[in-house]
Design a protein around this motif. Structure first.
Motif, PDB file in Angstrom:
ATOM      1  N   UNK A 105      -6.004   9.465   5.855  1.00 41.62           N
ATOM      2  CA  UNK A 105      -7.143  10.469   5.490  1.00 41.62           C
ATOM      3  C   UNK A 105      -8.394  10.055   6.150  1.00 41.62           C
ATOM      4  N   UNK A 106      -8.423   8.886   6.802  1.00 39.81           N
ATOM      5  CA  UNK A 106      -9.517   8.440   7.464  1.00 39.81           C
ATOM      6  C   UNK A 106     -10.765   7.710   6.452  1.00 39.81           C
ATOM      7  N   UNK A 107     -10.154   7.425   5.333  1.00 42.79           N
ATOM      8  CA  UNK A 107     -11.186   6.631   4.518  1.00 42.79           C
ATOM      9  C   UNK A 107     -10.939   5.020   4.870  1.00 42.79           C
ATOM     10  N   UNK A 108     -12.235   4.182   4.772  1.00 41.33           N
ATOM     11  CA  UNK A 108     -12.303   2.901   5.042  1.00 41.33           C
ATOM     12  C   UNK A 108     -11.869   2.396   3.805  1.00 41.33           C
ATOM     13  N   UNK A 109     -10.490   1.559   3.920  1.00 46.72           N
ATOM     14  CA  UNK A 109      -9.890   0.812   2.577  1.00 46.72           C
ATOM     15  C   UNK A 109     -10.002  -0.373   2.704  1.00 46.72           C
ATOM     16  N   UNK A 110      -9.875  -1.175   3.883  1.00 45.58           N
ATOM     17  CA  UNK A 110     -10.174  -2.527   3.815  1.00 45.58           C
ATOM     18  C   UNK A 110     -10.511  -3.286   5.317  1.00 45.58           C
ATOM     19  N   UNK A 111     -10.692  -4.621   5.002  1.00 43.79           N
ATOM     20  CA  UNK A 111     -10.733  -5.243   6.159  1.00 43.79           C
ATOM     21  C   UNK A 111     -10.264  -6.500   6.209  1.00 43.79           C
ATOM     22  N   UNK A 112      -9.723  -7.159   7.276  1.00 41.03           N
ATOM     23  CA  UNK A 112      -9.165  -8.544   7.326  1.00 41.03           C
ATOM     24  C   UNK A 112      -9.920  -9.563   8.221  1.00 41.03           C
TER      25      UNK A 112
ATOM     26  N   UNK B  31       0.818  -1.120   0.106  1.00 36.45           N
ATOM     27  CA  UNK B  31      -0.089  -0.104   0.166  1.00 36.45           C
ATOM     28  C   UNK B  31       0.955   1.391   0.158  1.00 36.45           C
ATOM     29  N   UNK B  32       1.863   1.197   0.843  1.00 38.96           N
ATOM     30  CA  UNK B  32       2.842   2.621   1.133  1.00 38.96           C
ATOM     31  C   UNK B  32       3.523   2.616  -0.303  1.00 38.96           C
ATOM     32  N   UNK B  33       4.236   1.553  -0.715  1.00 33.46           N
ATOM     33  CA  UNK B  33       5.006   1.777  -1.725  1.00 33.46           C
ATOM     34  C   UNK B  33       4.625   2.101  -2.939  1.00 33.46           C
ATOM     35  N   UNK B  34       3.082   1.551  -3.400  1.00 33.05           N
ATOM     36  CA  UNK B  34       2.549   1.672  -4.689  1.00 33.05           C
ATOM     37  C   UNK B  34       1.431   2.653  -4.766  1.00 33.05           C
ATOM     38  N   UNK B  35       0.939   2.901  -3.472  1.00 33.37           N
ATOM     39  CA  UNK B  35      -0.324   3.740  -3.467  1.00 33.37           C
ATOM     40  C   UNK B  35      -0.223   4.933  -2.799  1.00 33.37           C
ATOM     41  N   UNK B  36       0.696   4.789  -1.949  1.00 35.11           N
ATOM     42  CA  UNK B  36       1.038   5.852  -0.992  1.00 35.11           C
ATOM     43  C   UNK B  36      -0.272   6.084  -0.097  1.00 35.11           C
ATOM     44  N   UNK B  37      -0.509   4.945   0.536  1.00 34.35           N
ATOM     45  CA  UNK B  37      -1.375   4.956   1.332  1.00 34.35           C
ATOM     46  C   UNK B  37      -1.073   3.856   2.735  1.00 34.35           C
ATOM     47  N   UNK B  38      -1.474   4.587   3.744  1.00 33.85           N
ATOM     48  CA  UNK B  38      -0.742   4.225   5.226  1.00 33.85           C
ATOM     49  C   UNK B  38      -1.961   3.852   6.163  1.00 33.85           C
ATOM     50  N   UNK B  39      -1.836   2.983   7.040  1.00 36.35           N
ATOM     51  CA  UNK B  39      -2.909   2.848   7.852  1.00 36.35           C
ATOM     52  C   UNK B  39      -3.057   3.720   8.799  1.00 36.35           C
ATOM     53  N   UNK B  40      -4.212   4.081   9.071  1.00 42.88           N
ATOM     54  CA  UNK B  40      -4.638   5.261  10.023  1.00 42.88           C
ATOM     55  C   UNK B  40      -5.304   4.488  11.262  1.00 42.88           C
ATOM     56  N   UNK B  41      -6.486   4.966  11.578  1.00 45.69           N
ATOM     57  CA  UNK B  41      -7.082   4.212  12.607  1.00 45.69           C
ATOM     58  C   UNK B  41      -7.925   2.978  12.455  1.00 45.69           C
TER      59      UNK B  41
ATOM     60  N   UNK C 144     -10.821 -25.341  17.222  1.00 49.17           N
ATOM     61  CA  UNK C 144     -10.468 -24.128  17.982  1.00 49.17           C
ATOM     62  C   UNK C 144      -9.592 -23.176  17.267  1.00 49.17           C
ATOM     63  N   UNK C 145     -10.149 -21.778  17.199  1.00 51.95           N
ATOM     64  CA  UNK C 145      -9.191 -20.752  16.610  1.00 51.95           C
ATOM     65  C   UNK C 145      -9.774 -19.460  17.435  1.00 51.95           C
ATOM     66  N   UNK C 146      -8.829 -18.502  17.110  1.00 50.83           N
ATOM     67  CA  UNK C 146      -9.046 -16.939  17.338  1.00 50.83           C
ATOM     68  C   UNK C 146      -9.521 -16.296  16.219  1.00 50.83           C
ATOM     69  N   UNK C 147     -10.753 -15.551  16.059  1.00 52.09           N
ATOM     70  CA  UNK C 147     -10.830 -14.827  14.904  1.00 52.09           C
ATOM     71  C   UNK C 147     -10.620 -13.456  15.150  1.00 52.09           C
ATOM     72  N   UNK C 148      -9.907 -12.788  14.503  1.00 55.68           N
ATOM     73  CA  UNK C 148      -9.507 -11.477  14.569  1.00 55.68           C
ATOM     74  C   UNK C 148     -10.151 -10.688  13.400  1.00 55.68           C
ATOM     75  N   UNK C 149     -11.062  -9.770  13.486  1.00 54.55           N
ATOM     76  CA  UNK C 149     -11.646  -8.958  12.348  1.00 54.55           C
ATOM     77  C   UNK C 149     -11.037  -7.461  12.287  1.00 54.55           C
ATOM     78  N   UNK C 150     -10.269  -7.078  11.437  1.00 53.78           N
ATOM     79  CA  UNK C 150      -9.563  -5.445  11.514  1.00 53.78           C
ATOM     80  C   UNK C 150     -10.399  -4.758  10.447  1.00 53.78           C
TER      81      UNK C 150
END
Length: 238
Positions: free
Chosen positions: A214-221, A167-177, A202-208
């Motif tokens: 810039x405060x834009x919703x860009x993705x989720x994991x 994201x940073x190298x190709x789109x100049x996008x960095x994670x914010x909140x 059994x597993x641990x599920x983490x949703x990010x």
């Protein structure tokens, strides 16, 4: 004469746990076959499997489909407050990370993904499915959902690398909140298949859900970790 089952289960658990704690059974090593262990402990396969299941629930051992039982390696520490990515986090702890891309495509977004990314109905998203290893062991299945408006042409890149760096190298996008949700869960079919374990394990599920600088919703994991691979540790500053 064989011990009654409950007493035998306790005895087997204690004996194997002591062998692991003393280093006689080392991290990553394979246990003998169940038939051999049944002979060693003079017990039935049913009783043995109950004991092995209890040790698995404690995170001391793990099972891989068609391969057998293994001693669990040390867990990796995971602090959701620290800005990092999988490869950096694992390498900083002296372990060896690796990533495999299972699939990458443009697809219709489900209602859940539309809601998480605040997209209108019938939107499309990039879905990237990956399996990740630590020291050669499969520990994490993850589904990434990206808003394609921010990442044109991303499927043409090497997706085994860190998406954070891409994201940073190709789109100049960095994670914010970022928003995290963590819950214990059972592995669904796709996750279990990727991790080579039984469905329902059994597993641990983490949703990010991630915003950019810039405060834009860009993705989720949606991450599915083997329950014995991760130790969540958070230190809140004064």
């Amino acid at each position: 004469m064989r011990d009654p089952a409950p007493r035998a289960v306790t005895s087997i658990c204690r004996a194997l746990a002591e062998q692991i704690e003393r280093g006689l059974l080392t991290a990553g090593s394979q246990l003998p076959a169940e038939r051999k262990l049944s002979e060693v402990f003079d017990t039935t396969r049913i009783t043995l499997r109950e004991a092995l299941g209890q040790l698995e629930s404690q995170g001391l051992i793990y099972r891989e489909e068609r391969r057998g039982w293994f001693v669990s390696p040390a867990r990796v520490a995971y602090n959701p407050l620290v800005r990092t990515h999988f490869h950096a986090m694992v390498a900083e702890q002296g372990r060896v990370p690796a990533t495999e891309v299972l699939s990458a495509r443009l697809m219709p977004a489900s209602a859940d993904i539309c809601e998480l990314l605040q997209l209108p109905g019938l939107s499309s998203v990039y879905q990237i499915r990956r399996a990740r290893r630590i020291d050669g062991r499969l520990v994490l299945y993850v589904e990434h959902y990206l808003n394609p408006a921010y990442f044109p042409g991303i499927l043409a890149f090497d997706l085994t690398r860190s998406l954070t760096e891409l994201y940073a190298s190709e789109y100049d996008i960095r994670y914010g909140r970022v928003r995290f949700d963590m819950v214990p869960t059972a592995l669904h079919n796709e996750a279990a298949t990727a991790l080579k374990v039984a469905v329902g394990g059994p597993a641990l599920r983490i949703v990010r859900v991630n915003r950019d600088q810039h405060g834009r919703l860009i993705d989720c994991d949606m991450e599915f970790w083997r329950h014995d691979a991760l130790h969540v540790s958070v230190e809140v500053p004064d």
